[in-house]
Design an enzyme around this catalytic site. Structure first.
Site, PDB file in Angstrom:
ATOM      1  N   LYS A 172       0.844  -1.186   0.000  1.00 32.95           N
ATOM      2  CA  LYS A 172       0.000   0.000   0.000  1.00 32.95           C
ATOM      3  C   LYS A 172       0.885   1.243   0.000  1.00 32.95           C
ATOM      4  CE  LYS A 172      -1.085   1.877   3.899  1.00 32.95           C
ATOM      5  NZ  LYS A 172       0.070   2.458   4.598  1.00 32.95           N
ATOM      6  N   ASP A 201      -2.164  -5.578   2.912  1.00 36.40           N
ATOM      7  CA  ASP A 201      -2.464  -4.622   3.976  1.00 36.40           C
ATOM      8  C   ASP A 201      -2.034  -5.350   5.249  1.00 36.40           C
ATOM      9  OD1 ASP A 201      -3.747  -3.439   6.207  1.00 36.40           O
ATOM     10  OD2 ASP A 201      -5.148  -2.443   4.864  1.00 36.40           O
ATOM     11  N   HIS A 202      -0.953  -4.908   5.848  1.00 40.14           N
ATOM     12  CA  HIS A 202      -0.356  -5.736   6.911  1.00 40.14           C
ATOM     13  C   HIS A 202      -1.283  -5.886   8.121  1.00 40.14           C
ATOM     14  CE1 HIS A 202       0.917  -1.926   8.744  1.00 40.14           C
ATOM     15  NE2 HIS A 202       1.113  -2.599   9.865  1.00 40.14           N
ATOM     16  N   HIS A 264      -6.091   0.357   6.277  1.00 40.19           N
ATOM     17  CA  HIS A 264      -6.137  -0.385   7.548  1.00 40.19           C
ATOM     18  C   HIS A 264      -7.496  -0.230   8.248  1.00 40.19           C
ATOM     19  CE1 HIS A 264      -1.980  -0.750   6.805  1.00 40.19           C
ATOM     20  NE2 HIS A 264      -1.535   0.288   7.487  1.00 40.19           N
ATOM     21  N   LYS A 360      -1.149  10.635  14.287  1.00 36.15           N
ATOM     22  CA  LYS A 360       0.230  10.471  14.741  1.00 36.15           C
ATOM     23  C   LYS A 360       0.484  11.432  15.900  1.00 36.15           C
ATOM     24  CE  LYS A 360       2.259   8.428  10.706  1.00 36.15           C
ATOM     25  NZ  LYS A 360       2.505   7.059  11.157  1.00 36.15           N
TER      26      LYS A 360
END
Ligand code: BG6
Length: 520
Positions: A172, A201-202, A264, A360
């Site tokens: 991605k 998509d991890h 995600h 973040k």
């Protein structure tokens, strides 16, 4: 708040299968963009974990590909990465054996002659090791190179070898909006058949994410209440304490919506919301996910808010604001925080808001899903005014901790002992992954790499899914691009994000749950 811990008895644990009992066929894994962080931090440690568990075939080779002439230094760097990020012992003899399987091939992504050279090199390794032509190409480069690499692999006949099999794993972000995702899909499918394509998509490799399906469909008691009759709303949070970590140029173009929300978070949302698939086959699961995304009506721009962090204190340390990060514009309009409200228009979910936020440099690292149930129709018990936690009767809350402190907790009200009144206080029933199953050093890529080597697409995105999620977010991205944010930075590093995000929920008489993580 009181907490009851539930644990699995040792005799139950002995019944659990240890890892996946399968080993893929011999093959060569070719990683494009191998000098980047992902290869060192995630991919090679994951491959080593597979090797330690005996899940890599004996005849298996890894070839790193990038522009710089790294030679043997590449394998040495990967060794360091496996120790630093994969928890390997530096003197582990298995590590030395593993590192011998790592090679390197320098290549300019746009030079056809280099691909001809790569083909010769792969054929040489194949012949030497008796691999039989199986190749997995992993694209971990910057996204702008994906199309060119695929075209060159096709032109050299590497997508459809005369002998053996080929497949491609694509990292991605897959495109940066609907039009670019469509174009990339066309470019990919012009060379590779969809059955050879693994859009990764991890998040789907994380055990706790896969556990969402198990939790919902291997237990009989949750499904009957998993709907609009019992659920008030759902919150999904992906909160990070990290900043952009030297990825300024990427993040300037991406921002939180493209980096985390479109992929995600939409995967998490689909697993919370989907109907029971008929089986755990790729097609059935993907079909149900797609139905969820297609049932989301377009998200009004007013229901999406953005933020950017200024300087602040995270984990006791002063940190710079986003605009002062390396290779970031001092006037940047990139969002490091995004929050939104959406609905899913189907019989199960109509009228239940889903609130999503990703950011973040927030106060705490926590990826959590919380399902807040409706209050009972009549509240007949007392509250304890002097005790903040017990001064209101809290609705039941199911929290699924994806990471860290992986687990699931259910909050319910209990009678406070020894008080003359029937006073109610919230308590938690808490399942903790680590105490039940032990600590895992897996990073999620183990499972996905193994699946891709074996051709199992269940945990990978399909082209329709990628396009549907982009279709949802493209209007918001366009509206944001057309109007510069007025007050960036609008949240301090170490806080819970901008005020506009709180207001998004206040409008509905709700608030974000910020007491994330496991309760002591
Ligand atoms: C990546 C994003 O896909 O996911 C990063 O590009 C983000 O910006 C990361 O930090 C989060 O992954 P995890 O596994 O740490 O939650």
């Amino acid at each position: 708040m009181a907490t009851m811990h539930m644990s699995v008895r040792p005799e139950d644990l002995s019944q659990l299968p240890k890892g996946k009992e399968r080993t893929p066929d011999a093959g060569i894994l070719v990683i494009f963009g191998a000098s980047g962080d992902l290869t060192k931090r995630k991919l090679l440690p994951a491959l080593f974990h597979l090797c330690q568990s005996g899940l890599l075939p004996k005849r298996f080779s890894i070839v790193g590909v990038a522009r710089r002439p790294l030679g043997d230094k590449f394998a040495a760097d990967m060794r360091e990465g496996i120790v630093e990020f994969g928890g390997a012992e530096p003197n582990d003899p298995k590590l030395d054996e593993f590192v011998k399987r790592i090679g390197y091939f320098p290549l300019h992504f746009d030079d056809p002659a280099d691909y001809a050279g790569l083909k010769v090199e792969l054929d040489r390794i194949d012949k030497q090791m008796g691999i039989g032509g199986r190749r997995l190409f992993y694209l971990a480069t910057s996204p702008e190179f994906f199309a060119g690499i695929i075209e060159n692999l096709g032109a050299q006949g590497m997508a459809h070898p005369d002998h053996g099999l080929a497949a491609v794993v694509i990292e991605k972000p897959f495109g940066h909006d609907l039009a670019s995702a469509r174009e990339l899909n066309q470019q990919v499918n012009a060379v590779f058949h969809e059955s050879q394509v693994f859009r990764i998509d991890h998040y789907l490799g994380k055990e706790t994410v896969q556990n969402l399906l198990v939790f919902r469909f291997a237990n009989g008691i949750f499904e009957p209440i998993w709907n609009r009759n019992y659920i008030d709303h759902v919150q999904i949070t992906v909160a990070e304490t990290l900043g952009v970590e030297g990825r300024g140029p990427f993040y300037e173009k991406a921002g939180a919506l493209r980096d985390v929300v479109q992929n995600h978070m939409m995967e998490l949302l689909s697993l919370v919301a989907l109907e029971p698939p008929s089986s755990f086959e790729a097609e059935s699961v993907r079909r149900e996910k797609l139905k969820v995304w297609r049932a989301i009506p377009s998200i009004p721009v007013l229901n999406a808010v953005r933020g950017q962090y200024g300087p602040g204190i995270v984990d006791g340390q002063h940190v710079a604001g986003y605009r002062d990060e390396e290779r970031v514009s001092s006037e940047s309009g990139a969002e490091t925080y995004a929050a939104l409200r959406l609905e899913i228009e189907n019989w199960r979910w109509a009228g239940v808001p889903f609130y999503l936020r990703a950011g973040k440099r927030l106060q705490k690292r926590a990826t959590e899903i919380s399902i807040q149930f409706k209050q009972p129709p009549l509240l007949i018990f007392d509250r304890i005014a002097a005790n903040a936690a017990c001064s209101v009767i809290h609705p039941n809350l199911l929290t699924i901790r994806i990471q860290p402190d992986e687990g699931i907790a259910l909050r319910f009200g209990a009678k406070v002992p020894t008080t003359p009144e029937m006073a109610v206080c919230p308590v938690n029933m808490d399942f903790d992954y680590e105490s039940a199953f032990g600590k895992s050093s897996a990073n999620g890529y183990e499972r996905l790499l193994l699946d891709a080597m074996e051709g199992d697409q269940t945990l990978f995105s399909h082209r329709d899914g990628v396009e549907t999620t982009w279709a949802l977010y493209t209007p918001i991205l366009e509206a944001w691009a057309a109007k510069s944010p007025e007050k960036f930075p609008n949240y301090a590093a170490g806080s819970w994000g901008p005020e506009c995000s709180d207001r998004l929920l206040e409008r509905d008489g709700r608030s974000w749950r910020n007491d994330l993580g496991r309760k002591a």
